[in-house]
Enzyme design. Structure first.
Site, short mmCIF file in Angstrom:
data_model
loop_
_atom_site.label_atom_id
_atom_site.label_comp_id
_atom_site.label_asym_id
_atom_site.label_seq_id
_atom_site.Cartn_x
_atom_site.Cartn_y
_atom_site.Cartn_z
N HIS A 306 26.23 -30.81 -6.12
CA HIS A 306 25.92 -30.22 -4.98
C HIS A 306 26.19 -31.53 -3.78
O HIS A 306 25.29 -32.64 -4.23
CB HIS A 306 24.44 -29.63 -4.54
CG HIS A 306 24.29 -28.38 -5.31
ND1 HIS A 306 23.10 -28.24 -5.74
CD2 HIS A 306 25.04 -27.43 -5.50
CE1 HIS A 306 23.01 -26.98 -6.47
NE2 HIS A 306 24.34 -26.58 -6.15
N GLU A 309 23.27 -33.88 -2.31
CA GLU A 309 22.44 -34.37 -3.28
C GLU A 309 22.51 -36.02 -3.64
O GLU A 309 22.79 -36.15 -4.80
CB GLU A 309 22.04 -33.53 -4.12
CG GLU A 309 21.49 -32.33 -3.49
CD GLU A 309 21.40 -31.14 -4.74
OE1 GLU A 309 21.63 -31.43 -5.95
OE2 GLU A 309 21.27 -30.08 -4.13
N HIS A 402 20.20 -33.81 -9.99
CA HIS A 402 20.48 -33.12 -8.71
C HIS A 402 19.55 -33.78 -7.58
O HIS A 402 18.72 -34.67 -8.06
CB HIS A 402 20.04 -31.52 -8.85
CG HIS A 402 21.12 -30.61 -9.38
ND1 HIS A 402 21.75 -29.77 -8.71
CD2 HIS A 402 21.60 -30.71 -10.61
CE1 HIS A 402 22.71 -29.34 -9.50
NE2 HIS A 402 22.63 -29.57 -10.64
N GLU A 476 15.48 -33.40 -11.07
CA GLU A 476 15.49 -33.13 -9.33
C GLU A 476 14.85 -34.69 -8.98
O GLU A 476 13.65 -34.89 -9.39
CB GLU A 476 14.76 -32.04 -9.01
CG GLU A 476 15.24 -30.69 -9.75
CD GLU A 476 16.24 -30.33 -8.57
OE1 GLU A 476 16.87 -30.65 -7.73
OE2 GLU A 476 17.06 -28.94 -8.84
#
Length: 567
Positions: A306, A309, A402, A476
């Site tokens: 993505h 990010e 991410h 994350e």
């Protein structure tokens, strides 16, 4: 015709020869969709670490959502031609759209005109429109991901003709997500070219009166981010972004430095995993120490599926820098494992300033297991590579880096379908628990989740686990910062890079031939899960008798064994 090693090179070899970074000469050219206008100016930023942590913006009772003003009440001063919604990618070329550039910004009327001049037609830039609502007030609109009508989160634009004294007010009027860390103190980043040139200061967190709220009652709903700021200098060139940009050219520069290093390049090979839809190289780094590959297990790392990010790219950079260093632990890791790292899965999305999608107009991290090489080449080739490796040796760990826009701290998603033995389910939680102990001021174990939801079946994490990678995780990294160990501050680029080293430390702990640390963590996780279920009124069984969804029930609170609970 191109000759390679004394013979006529095949077309695929020619493409690879010109797409890999060399120690000298210009970087490989970027390919853009032909709809994209691109300015020729090179945008680069210095690296800088704030002397102390930058605190979150504390909310006050005075802050409230301002009235949303319509475009018709102001003057459009910047409008970059958008890609038509409903269209699809057809072709790309070096430099983007052919022909002379348009002039999306309204010209100044004279030296006394204080109107800001906006620009975003550069690598990773995103701003579609700017409307001047008052002398120092602007409403901005973001460009949706190319060939879609949604996914507006990433912004990265330049302003010129600044004034130092006034208080400016900006509103981004078409943010996509209903919740955001801007409601919990996250501040935008500002980069001043004059500060960088005269004082060596880079990206800084700025802004007061920060509000994140729903805009006018429209369908689908749009959300607004507003903030006020004073610029540090008159007549400056400044940039805004939500987190530290890391462009495709930044990656190429880092790889060129690596290729030129006679020591590090001995145990790192840079290859082309494949080429994106636009023709940009998806790089693969293979890292291992001397002594051959016999008996070595494999670790696979991927990042930046993505584009918005960018924190994941900084963490990957830190991972690579430590792994390729002379540190004793790095040498041990190279002796024990073969590392296969894909640092930027979605280079096209990064180049054009998308938030989530590739040029296919869809999320690549929802395409595993169904992707065709012609639609999602990086996903298809990564999955095929892992399948080939699994046929020959064990993949001990897969980690997909991410970023997260709605939760602070760093945490992981793992894979527990509730079908395995209790010991296997415990083992899924050991690596994240170890990482929380190694990074108590950044990593929140209570924020980790292990349920395999149906909506996540096509993610890299779940797909690799289904292929046979026992320990498959998503890491994350918050857009914001840390609320742990007494911190309440944004992550710096240095914080993000340190996660790579901490991940390496944890890998050594996890794979230590002496089982003491693993056994301790297994016992600790077992006790914590039993404690979690014991909070449920009337529960008398074992945690292993319940599903992962029950374990992660939002009605149960689990305190972090090494640090206070994260937000």
């Amino acid at each position: 015709q191109t000759f390679h090693q004394g013979r006529l090179a095949a077309p695929r070899e020619v493409q690879a020869l010109f797409s890999l970074p060399s120690a000298q000469g210009p970087l490989p050219a970027l390919h853009w969709p032909v709809e994209c206008e691109v300015i020729q100016e090179t945008i680069e930023h210095i690296e800088w670490v704030p002397p102390k942590p930058e605190p979150f913006c504390l909310p006050t009772d005075l802050e409230q959502a301002p009235d949303t003003l319509g475009e018709e009440q102001g003057t459009v001063i910047y409008h970059s031609s958008p890609v038509l919604q409903g269209s699809h990618f057809t072709r790309a070329r070096v430099g983007g759209a052919p022909g002379p550039l348009s002039s999306p910004a309204a010209p100044l009327e004279g030296p006394q005109d204080t109107t800001l001049l906006f620009e975003s037609r550069f690598k990773s830039g995103n701003l579609q429109k700017a409307v001047k609502m008052g002398p120092y007030e602007y409403v901005l609109t973001l460009q949706p991901d190319l060939y879609t009508a949604k996914h507006t989160q990433w912004f990265y634009f330049c302003v010129q003709n600044t004034r130092r004294e006034p208080l400016y007010h900006f509103t981004l009027a078409n943010m996509a997500k209903p919740k955001s860390l801007y409601g919990q103190g996250l501040r935008p980043l500002l980069y001043s070219q004059r500060d960088a040139q005269s004082r060596g200061i880079g990206w800084c967190r700025v802004g007061t009166d920060i509000c994140y709220y729903r805009g006018d009652a429209e369908e689908p709903p749009a959300f607004c981010l507003s903030w006020t700021v004073r610029f540090p200098h008159d007549s400056d060139t400044c940039f805004f972004a939500p987190c530290y940009p890391y462009t495709y050219s930044d990656l190429q520069r880092d790889l060129r430095v690596l290729v030129a290093d006679p020591t590090r390049s001995r145990y790192c090979t840079v290859r082309a995993l494949c080429h994106s839809l636009a023709g940009n190289t998806v790089y693969l780094l293979i890292i291992t120490g001397p002594g051959g590959a016999a008996g070595k297990r494999v670790v696979v790392v991927s990042a930046c599926a993505h584009p918005s990010e960018s924190g994941s790219s900084w963490a990957t950079r830190g991972f690579l820098n430590f792994l390729l260093s002379a540190h004793t632990d790095a040498q041990l890791l190279r002796r024990l494992f073969i590392f296969k790292v894909v640092p930027m899965l979605n280079p096209d999305g990064v180049v054009v300033g998308n938030s989530r999608c590739s040029l296919a107009g869809q999320d690549p991290n929802r395409a595993y297991g169904m992707a065709l090489p012609g639609s999602f080449p990086s996903v298809w080739h990564l999955q095929a590579m892992v399948q080939r490796v699994l046929a020959e040796r064990e993949v001990v760990l897969y980690c997909d880096f991410h970023g997260h826009s709605r939760k602070n701290n760093v945490f992981m998603y793992g894979c527990d379908a509730g079908e395995d033995s209790a010991r296997t389910r415990l083992h899924q939680r050991v690596f994240p628990l170890m990482l929380s102990k190694n990074a108590p001021d950044k990593f929140s174990f209570p924020s980790c989740k292990f349920q395999v939801q149906k909506s996540k079946e096509r993610t890299g994490r779940v797909s690799m686990w289904r292929l046979g990678v026992s320990y498959s995780y998503t890491l994350e990294v918050s857009f914001g910062g840390s609320t742990l160990a007494g911190r309440s501050s944004h992550f710096s680029a240095e914080d993000l890079e340190s996660l790579g080293r901490l991940l390496c430390d944890t890998l050594l702990d996890f794979c230590d031939s002496a089982p003491t640390k693993v056994q301790q963590c297994l016992a600790e996780v077992d006790a914590l899960l039993q404690q979690r279920m014991g909070h449920k009124l009337g529960f008398r069984g074992s945690w292993s008798d319940v599903s992962p969804s029950e374990l992660e029930s939002r009605y149960v609170t689990l305190c972090n064994p090494v640090s206070p609970c994260g937000a």
